[in-house]
Write a protein that holds these residues in place. Structure first.
Motif, PDB file in Angstrom:
ATOM      1  N   HIS A  83       0.925  -1.197   0.126  1.00 52.20           N
ATOM      2  CA  HIS A  83       0.142  -0.056   0.082  1.00 52.20           C
ATOM      3  C   HIS A  83       0.924   1.229  -0.025  1.00 52.20           C
ATOM      4  CE1 HIS A  83       1.098   0.113   4.225  1.00 52.20           C
ATOM      5  NE2 HIS A  83       0.637  -0.995   4.407  1.00 52.20           N
ATOM      6  N   ALA A  84       2.067   1.088   0.590  1.00 45.89           N
ATOM      7  CA  ALA A  84       2.951   2.368   0.471  1.00 45.89           C
ATOM      8  C   ALA A  84       2.495   3.640   1.208  1.00 45.89           C
ATOM      9  CB  ALA A  84       3.477   2.584  -0.761  1.00 45.89           C
ATOM     10  N   LEU A  85       1.600   3.393   2.197  1.00 46.74           N
ATOM     11  CA  LEU A  85       0.931   4.590   3.148  1.00 46.74           C
ATOM     12  C   LEU A  85       2.105   5.051   4.205  1.00 46.74           C
ATOM     13  CD1 LEU A  85      -2.542   3.135   3.667  1.00 46.74           C
ATOM     14  CD2 LEU A  85      -1.656   4.689   1.688  1.00 46.74           C
ATOM     15  N   LYS A 131      -5.636   5.664  11.251  1.00 44.44           N
ATOM     16  CA  LYS A 131      -4.175   5.405  10.562  1.00 44.44           C
ATOM     17  C   LYS A 131      -3.981   4.039  10.017  1.00 44.44           C
ATOM     18  CE  LYS A 131      -1.858   8.652  13.461  1.00 44.44           C
ATOM     19  NZ  LYS A 131      -0.744   8.698  14.578  1.00 44.44           N
ATOM     20  N   PRO A 132      -3.201   3.838   9.283  1.00 39.58           N
ATOM     21  CA  PRO A 132      -2.781   2.506   8.310  1.00 39.58           C
ATOM     22  C   PRO A 132      -2.954   1.329   9.457  1.00 39.58           C
ATOM     23  CG  PRO A 132      -1.612   3.956   7.367  1.00 39.58           C
ATOM     24  CD  PRO A 132      -2.362   4.890   8.662  1.00 39.58           C
ATOM     25  N   SER A 133      -2.280   1.389  10.644  1.00 39.44           N
ATOM     26  CA  SER A 133      -2.311   0.280  11.699  1.00 39.44           C
ATOM     27  C   SER A 133      -3.817  -0.201  12.008  1.00 39.44           C
ATOM     28  CB  SER A 133      -1.589   0.676  12.643  1.00 39.44           C
ATOM     29  OG  SER A 133      -2.037   1.662  13.434  1.00 39.44           O
ATOM     30  N   MET A 139      -8.131  -2.689   3.048  1.00 32.65           N
ATOM     31  CA  MET A 139      -8.794  -1.333   3.256  1.00 32.65           C
ATOM     32  C   MET A 139      -7.517  -0.371   2.846  1.00 32.65           C
ATOM     33  SD  MET A 139     -10.732  -1.799   6.765  1.00 32.65           S
ATOM     34  CE  MET A 139     -11.438  -0.080   6.970  1.00 32.65           C
ATOM     35  N   LYS A 140      -6.173  -1.159   3.326  1.00 33.74           N
ATOM     36  CA  LYS A 140      -5.131  -0.319   3.012  1.00 33.74           C
ATOM     37  C   LYS A 140      -4.751   0.047   1.374  1.00 33.74           C
ATOM     38  CE  LYS A 140      -2.555  -1.574   7.151  1.00 33.74           C
ATOM     39  NZ  LYS A 140      -1.694  -2.605   7.676  1.00 33.74           N
ATOM     40  N   ILE A 145      -5.349   3.246  -3.890  1.00 32.55           N
ATOM     41  CA  ILE A 145      -6.164   3.401  -5.224  1.00 32.55           C
ATOM     42  C   ILE A 145      -6.804   4.715  -4.877  1.00 32.55           C
ATOM     43  CG2 ILE A 145      -8.225   2.834  -6.148  1.00 32.55           C
ATOM     44  CD1 ILE A 145      -7.329  -0.260  -5.494  1.00 32.55           C
ATOM     45  N   ALA A 146      -7.361   5.347  -3.761  1.00 32.07           N
ATOM     46  CA  ALA A 146      -8.046   6.396  -3.704  1.00 32.07           C
ATOM     47  C   ALA A 146      -7.103   7.420  -3.922  1.00 32.07           C
ATOM     48  CB  ALA A 146      -8.799   6.553  -2.446  1.00 32.07           C
TER      49      ALA A 146
END
Length: 293
Positions: A83-85, A131-133, A139-140, A145-146
């Motif tokens: 996801h690279a968030l 947050k991503p965690s 979802m990530k 994509i969003a």
């Protein structure tokens, strides 16, 4: 008449004496969804990275809107396998960071409206300030994509973004991706190992021969209706015809069609260049309808 957006001409990648791929040529038109399939090591991700401007080809050219791609640019959005968030930022902040990079002159209210629009499109509004965690893997990937869609790129590049997801989650995100692409007329270039995913999503499917000196050996036109649905895909009489052709290529023909293993080139092809990919439409190339497990 669709406008040609991207031209890939004579693309090759070498590492010393090792030639990963050679003589890669294809185009993408505005609003087209193109998938590329091939065995590991044929250079699919390298081709995507060259299109993204993240890697340089050894030779050849990539033109987008008649300008040569020489580096990364915000007219191209990328979604990777991971996801690279940024883990210290919320969903809202992760996407806002990308939006602000594209439109630095925008006010906070404009940025937030853009963020909320695309978070809603991937069905994540309730997670906007998490947050991503706090998110699942699926979802990530939706956030990724969003974020890519939120900068409104002319081309979206997807590197197996659903590969690590379970089948149910992958199917849900595929459906959402189809809806967004239909609504925005997005141009997409996507790597996948999933034959059914390619049939569901793609207008054309590029088939890569094995390395060394891999090449795009065939370009299969998806002749199924563009409003196809995942649930009813297998009921279409063309489905098994296309699927069998793709599986037969991957299982049998991909190993014999690479430039490195095809010394008998047609006379019109100059020495050192791979043959141009054959364009295949299964309406005109009948294949026995049988089920591959």
């Amino acid at each position: 008449m669709p406008t040609e957006l991207v031209q890939i001409q004579g693309l090759a990648k070498r590492y010393g004496d090792a030639i990963v791929f050679d003589g890669v040529n294809f185009t993408l038109t505005e609003g087209e969804f193109v998938c590329i399939i091939g065995h590991s090591g044929c250079g699919k991700t390298t081709i995507l990275n060259v299109l993204a401007g993240l890697e340089q080809a050894s030779s050849g050219h990539v033109f987008m809107a008649q300008r040569e791609v020489a580096g990364p640019g915000l007219e191209r959005g990328v979604v990777f396998q991971g996801h690279a968030l940024m883990p210290w930022l919320t969903v809202r902040q992760n996407i806002a960071f990308a939006v602000r990079s594209k439109w630095p002159e925008w006010k906070r209210e404009q940025i937030d409206a853009q963020v909320q629009k695309y978070v809603a499109l991937v069905g994540l509004s309730p997670a906007l300030d998490k947050k991503p965690s706090q998110l699942s893997g699926g979802m990530k990937q939706r956030v990724g994509i969003a974020r890519a869609f939120a900068i409104e790129p002319r081309m979206l590049l997807l590197d197996e973004p659903f590969g690590a997801l379970d089948a149910l989650t992958r199917g849900t995100i595929q459906d959402e991706l189809l809806k967004i692409c239909a609504a925005t007329k997005q141009t997409v270039f996507m790597i996948t190992h999933d034959v059914d995913e390619a049939i569901l999503l793609a207008d054309r499917i590029l088939l890569m021969a094995n390395g060394p000196q891999a090449r795009v050996a065939e370009i299969v036109v998806n002749t199924m209706s563009r409003d196809r649905q995942r649930a009813s895909l297998h009921h279409d009489p063309q489905y098994y015809r296309i699927r069998n052709h793709l599986v037969d290529f991957l299982v049998e023909r991909s190993a014999t069609l690479s430039h490195g293993r095809a010394p008998e080139l047609p006379p019109e092809v100059r020495p050192g260049l791979a043959p141009i990919a054959e364009v295949v439409s299964l309406e005109t190339h009948p294949t026995p309808i049988r089920s591959h497990a």
